[in-house]
Design an enzyme around this catalytic site. Structure first.
Site, short mmCIF file in Angstrom:
data_model
loop_
_atom_site.label_atom_id
_atom_site.label_comp_id
_atom_site.label_asym_id
_atom_site.label_seq_id
_atom_site.Cartn_x
_atom_site.Cartn_y
_atom_site.Cartn_z
N ASP A 41 23.23 71.19 40.53
CA ASP A 41 24.61 71.20 41.06
C ASP A 41 25.64 71.68 40.05
OD1 ASP A 41 23.37 69.88 43.25
OD2 ASP A 41 23.69 67.95 42.27
N GLU A 232 26.64 71.63 52.93
CA GLU A 232 27.11 70.87 51.76
C GLU A 232 27.43 71.83 50.62
OE1 GLU A 232 23.82 68.31 51.02
OE2 GLU A 232 22.60 69.86 50.06
#
Length: 332
Positions: A41, A232
């Site tokens: 991420d 997302e």
């Protein structure tokens, strides 16, 4: 969410208004392995002295990992804890998807998610988005004692990404983690009734941590668009008056996980999806389930994660050269 019911980037977003000259010397082509260690991420930011800092999900003994580069190609993992203390609102666990911007007064703002002390409908997952401030991009970041957004009744909030518009207005995007209260199946959201997992856009005050008005939904999953059980990891960038919203879909722990984008002429949308995998498994040798992408404000580079190898036990950081022109995004 890059970790299902325990967690799912800005995307991380980056470069608030650093001059575009930072983008011009970049010559690397295609995608490449940038950091061969567990660093999911990634969000990142550039500085006026030519350095780059990337921020990764909890791992390698740190709540927030930090890596550094002088050329955006060769990266070094720093032995630095990006978040030495936690806020009064959060548990000391499960810190994911940090993203950093620089606000108008020069301070650095980190957005991240962690488990809230306040428990929502799902006792195992109650993520909220928090903020922390620092004087230097490598920290240390001091957390605020109040969460920015929670939405616990809807499944929590994750994957926050900061963005500063051309008029200087601050925003944060985030995902409502609806699949954390889903009914089972893929990503815990493959069994009817499916739960919304919208990407929200929240306007912020000049301090980049205080909400202004109500959030606006800018995207959600739609199987007709080829999406999986969720969307997302938003990352927003503006290029030639077009807003490019990058996001991930499908399940992070499956090879179908990919990165896509949608475009709009207004920051609040409507956003039109390209309905194709911008990054997907097999695009380059050994690339598996690329997601959590962050695109720089200069519009010519990005960082994302993919599984380090076929064992799919750790996610490494990858980089890529990007072109954003005429409403189309491409790896170059």
């Amino acid at each position: 969410m890059r970790f299902l019911t325990s967690r799912s980037t800005l995307v991380a977003l980056v470069l608030p208004f650093i001059p575009a000259v930072l983008g011009s010397p970049y010559k690397r082509s295609g995608s490449y392995l940038a950091l061969d260690t567990d660093f999911p991420d990634p969000g990142f930011i550039g500085t006026l002295d030519g350095k780059w800092y990337a921020f990764g999900t909890q791992g390698n003994g740190k709540r927030v990992q930090i890596a550094e580069s002088n050329d955006f190609t060769t990266w070094s993992l720093l032995d630095t804890e990006g978040l030495p203390t936690v806020g009064a609102w959060e548990e000391d666990a499960l810190h994911y998807a940090p993203d950093v911007i620089q606000r108008g007064d020069g301070k650095y703002v980190m957005y991240y998610c962690a488990n809230s002390k306040q428990v929502g409908p799902n006792k195992d997952d109650h993520h909220c988005v928090g903020t922390a401030l620092a004087d230097h991009p490598a920290g240390p970041y001091v957390p605020n004692d109040k969460a920015l957004v929670c939405d616990l009744d809807k499944g929590g909030a994750i994957d926050a990404a900061g963005f500063r518009d051309k008029d200087g207005t601050n925003y944060v995007l985030y995902k409502v983690n609806g699949n954390s209260i889903g009914h089972g199946g893929d990503c815990n959201n493959g069994v009817d009734p499916l739960v919304p997992t919208p990407i929200m856009l929240q306007k912020l005050a000049d301090d980049a941590v205080t909400p202004v008005g109500d959030p606006v939904q800018v995207l959600d999953r739609n199987t007709a668009d080829g999406d999986g059980p969720l969307v997302e990891a938003p990352s927003l960038v503006l290029a030639d008056d077009t807003y490019y919203l990058f996001y991930s879909t499908h399940c992070y722990n499956e090879k179908t996980y990919d990165t896509r984008y949608a475009t709009a002429s207004s920051i609040t949308g409507p956003y039109t999806k390209n309905n194709e995998g911008f990054l997907k498994t097999g695009d380059s040798p050994n690339l598996i389930a690329p997601g959590g992408a962050t695109v720089c404000g200069c519009g010519d580079r990005m960082l994302f994660h993919g599984w380090c190898d076929k064992s799919m036990k750790q996610r490494c950081m990858y980089g890529a050269s990007v072109s954003l022109k005429g409403g189309k995004a491409a790896i170059v």
